[in-house]
Structures are given as structure tokens and as C-alpha cells.
Design a protein around this motif. Sequence first.
Motif, PDB file in Angstrom:
ATOM      1  N   VAL A  29       0.834  -1.202   0.000  1.00 14.01           N
ATOM      2  CA  VAL A  29       0.000   0.000   0.000  1.00 14.01           C
ATOM      3  C   VAL A  29       0.863   1.245   0.000  1.00 14.01           C
ATOM      4  CG1 VAL A  29      -1.691   1.329   1.327  1.00 14.01           C
ATOM      5  CG2 VAL A  29      -1.961  -1.152   1.105  1.00 14.01           C
ATOM      6  N   ARG A  33       1.636   5.144  -2.841  1.00 11.83           N
ATOM      7  CA  ARG A  33       1.127   6.428  -2.375  1.00 11.83           C
ATOM      8  C   ARG A  33       2.136   7.496  -2.777  1.00 11.83           C
ATOM      9  NH1 ARG A  33      -0.519   6.943   3.655  1.00 11.83           N
ATOM     10  NH2 ARG A  33       1.343   5.714   4.137  1.00 11.83           N
ATOM     11  N   LYS A  64      -1.508  -4.998  -6.081  1.00  9.04           N
ATOM     12  CA  LYS A  64      -2.196  -4.877  -4.795  1.00  9.04           C
ATOM     13  C   LYS A  64      -3.134  -6.060  -4.547  1.00  9.04           C
ATOM     14  CE  LYS A  64      -2.268   0.020  -3.624  1.00  9.04           C
ATOM     15  NZ  LYS A  64      -3.146   1.131  -3.249  1.00  9.04           N
ATOM     16  N   THR A 160      -4.298   6.976   5.664  1.00  9.01           N
ATOM     17  CA  THR A 160      -4.673   6.762   4.268  1.00  9.01           C
ATOM     18  C   THR A 160      -6.015   7.424   3.946  1.00  9.01           C
ATOM     19  OG1 THR A 160      -5.637   4.595   4.829  1.00  9.01           O
ATOM     20  CG2 THR A 160      -3.365   4.621   4.035  1.00  9.01           C
ATOM     21  N   SER A 164      -6.390  10.096   0.912  1.00  7.10           N
ATOM     22  CA  SER A 164      -7.266   9.852  -0.240  1.00  7.10           C
ATOM     23  C   SER A 164      -8.440  10.832  -0.262  1.00  7.10           C
ATOM     24  CB  SER A 164      -7.786   8.403  -0.227  1.00  7.10           C
ATOM     25  OG  SER A 164      -8.591   8.160   0.908  1.00  7.10           O
ATOM     26  N   THR A 320      -6.783   3.186  -5.285  1.00  7.79           N
ATOM     27  CA  THR A 320      -7.214   2.956  -3.902  1.00  7.79           C
ATOM     28  C   THR A 320      -8.345   1.936  -3.789  1.00  7.79           C
ATOM     29  OG1 THR A 320      -8.814   4.778  -3.935  1.00  7.79           O
ATOM     30  CG2 THR A 320      -6.567   5.295  -3.235  1.00  7.79           C
ATOM     31  N   LEU A 348      -6.723  -0.187   0.028  1.00  2.62           N
ATOM     32  CA  LEU A 348      -6.115   0.905   0.795  1.00  2.62           C
ATOM     33  C   LEU A 348      -5.999   0.614   2.284  1.00  2.62           C
ATOM     34  CD1 LEU A 348      -5.275   3.966   0.384  1.00  2.62           C
ATOM     35  CD2 LEU A 348      -7.592   4.530   1.090  1.00  2.62           C
TER      36      LEU A 348
END
Length: 493
Positions: A29, A33, A64, A160, A164, A320, A348
Motif C-alpha cells: 500500500v 502512495r 495490490k 490513508t 485519499s 485505492t 487501501l
Amino acid sequence: MTTHSVDGVPAQRDRDSAGVARASWLSTVDRYRSALSAPDDDRIWSRRLETASAAEITEIQAVKLRALVRYLHAAVPFYRRRFDAIGLEPGDIRGLEDLTAIPPVTKQDMAADLAEHPPWGTYTAVDEPTWLSKGWQIFASSGTTGAPRAFRYTGFDRETWAWSTARAMYAMGFRRGRDSAMLAFGYGPHVWLWGVHYGLNLMGIPIVTAGGLATTARVRFLDMYRPTILACTPSYALYLADVMKEMGLDPAETSVRHLFCAGEPSMAVPALRARLESTWQATLHEFYGCTEAAPSAGAHSCAEVSAAPGEVSLHLPGDTHLWEVVDPDTMAPVPAGERGVSVVTNLLSEASPQLRFVVGDYTRLGAEPCPCGRNTPRARGGFLGRADDMLNVRGVTLFPSMIEDAVRRVPDAGVEYEIVLTAPRGLDELMVRVEATAGFPAGDHGALREALVREIRSRAELRASVEILEYGVLPRTQTKARRVRDLRAETAA
């Protein structure tokens, strides 16, 4: 975890395996970012992610997804049991093309798990030691159809979410040095306002705190402290405007330039959007998500789409969350551009990385470029409402939002209304009870009633009975409005 022995060795082995999988997931994760504390430029927060090509986003999602399946298998008993039931090993999922091998998860699946494993269920990656060492806050579903489902989120999730959600609000045009925000919502276990609060903190946008205040106090705060952003449900925005008028103030003359709404369809209901923007002389923005898997910005509007007339769309950040649209009956993916219900995989979260969770709102997915420059997929037309909320009346299916669109088109119809379904003698009857506006002449309801009957028939293709109520009869709420009372089972008897 799920295995135990006298000497505790298997249980310890499970905990060690979960710890390795958790570390790998968090590292994955973190790798995807960027622009964590400030935007890249004056238009887009994270250019690397929000302007990435479809191929680049697909690769991020695949990486992911592989890490997520390993994490769920090791750390979430609910998913391990589901994988075991279909004979799936983590290595079987190599790319997005393998996703449909995994059955979607419904709220009913979670409710059954919760009933068997109270009070938390086993569908998150947070056990008691994790909660006590890394926990941030509990959020919960409403519990209107059963026991509330609680979700324990961690400090990593808070970071997070802030990041986001800041990206989403930046896309809406909110800016440090120009804006301040009032969050007109109680600070209960509801995900949206908490994420917005921390996102605004990250953006450096000051907050006029209004949680827990009476509506009249919020009106005074709006008048005195002049925030430019008002965050609340669309129903509450209309009610707040009514109270403001009763107090001798005009919402159109306030400092509010942005209406930031969530919890109910707003941009997808044309007449509601028009009434909100006209009443406040402000631009409507929308945020879409759910407590279970998309409490951060699962979908959001942008300044360019909000400023334009015509069909709306919401951005679906692909780095995400992974969004699908499926047939509500078969759960099979629908062809691109066709309408289905929303399914989300959270790419996420540490605490609640749900896989193929059925949110259940109708929409259409599109990949057309947006004028704002973001290349994310988009929910065309916004989200119309939940499949669970769809009504079947005398063989005609309709969303409650269709009734709302009709009500909002009639100028003398007030803010509050309710839909009442009955079935005397086994025949469905649709009654819409609508308040008149404040100051509307008492008893002079004939023309208003007929106008509403015509609009409802035009929008919903059904003839409804309409009852006009005096202003103030129906209850007000700042959370999601409950507008449907289905009394058919009891009235048929």
C-alpha cells in the motif's frame, strides 16, 4: 487465529504468518502512495496516480490484489474460510482476470458471521491485540435491518483516509488559504465526516466545528463565521436552508460556495441538484463510499463536472479501490457501459481490506477522459440508489430517487416527504405524503397536489395518491433520511 493446540504452537504459527502478510500488505500500500502531505500542483493532488494510464492503473491493481489475497488468507478468518470452501489458494490469484473466481461478499454474509462471532465478527484484519496496539476508532453500519456491524480501524487507516479524501476534495476545488468548512453532522460512528475532518486537516483548511449543535446554532455559526464549504446530507442542506429563512436569513447570501454532500443520492437526482444549488447559490459536490470497504473517497465529483450542466459523473480512483458493476441477480459482471450494482475491493485499508464487497448501488462505469485531466474510471450518472431500496409497485420498478426528483420539481413542495406503500385487498397502492413550504396557505392544497401527481406520474410512470401536509409535520434528520414506509404485508392482511 483459527487453529489452536495445547502447546499453542499452531496458534503462534498462524499469528506469525499473519504478521508477515500484514507487513507485506502495508508495504505494498505504501509503495503506491505519492504526494502524501501536499499536492503536486495547483490542479491535481497526485499526478503520478490520478493521471496514470489505464494500463498503469491495471498493473497497480494487480500487484495490490495479489498482496491483498495473501493478507486476507493469513489474517482474516472470514476470508480464509471462504477461500477454503472453493479450494482457492492465494497463489491462484495472479491478475484482475482471476477476480471473478472469488464469490462477492454481501451484507448478509457479514451479518451471519457477526451472529456467529459477536461482537466484531471475523471479517476484518483486526483482532484484540491489534486493536489495543494500533487501533484508531470504531465505525459502524446503521443497524436498521439487524445488529450494527462494527469495524475497528487503525492509525494507518486514519492516515490513508486523510490522504485519499484530501485528493478528492482537492479535485472538487477546495483550497488552503481560500476556504474554510463547516461539518454539519454529528460526530457519531459515521465514516464520512471523520474522513473529511482529517482530510481537511491535511489540506490545511480550517474547520468550523458544528457537530452536536442544534440547527439554529449552526445557522448562527454560518452567519458569524462564514465558512465557504458546507458538508452535510442533501436532505439536511435543504432543511438547514428552511430554518435559516425562518430566522430571517437567506442561504443564497451566505458565504457558502461549495455544498459537499454524501449519504444519499444528490447529483444523480437532477431536480434535487437544481434546488440545492439554487437555494444556496453554491456548487454541489458529492462523495460516495460505505462503512465496510470504502469509507475514504471511494468515488467523488470534480470541479469541472460539478460546474457543467448535463449528465454527472463521479471519479473512481483506481489505485485505492477496484470497482466492478455486476448484475444484481446473477452477480456476473455486466458489459462495459451497462447499468448494474456496485461492487468494491478496498486496496487501501489495513483494518478492512474487503474483497468484492457488494455495496449495491446502481450505476454505469465509463472510462472516457474527464475535462479535469484525471484518467480514473467514472460512475456515469452518479449512483442512483441501492438495489435493496428499489421498489416494485404494481409491476413497475422504481427508485425512491425518482419520487424525490418529482417532488423537488414542484416549487411549493417543502423539504420533507415520505413514501408509503400499502396493499389493501392485495393491490399495491402508492401514497406520497409531502409537506408544503413554510407559509403556504393552509387548506389551499388542490393545485399543489395535482402538480405533484403529474410530476410523479411523469418520472415514475405510476399514478400515486398525494397527501399534502402542513410544514413541520414530518421528522427532520441530519443523517440519512428514511423516506420509505412499506406497509404492504400488514395492510394486505
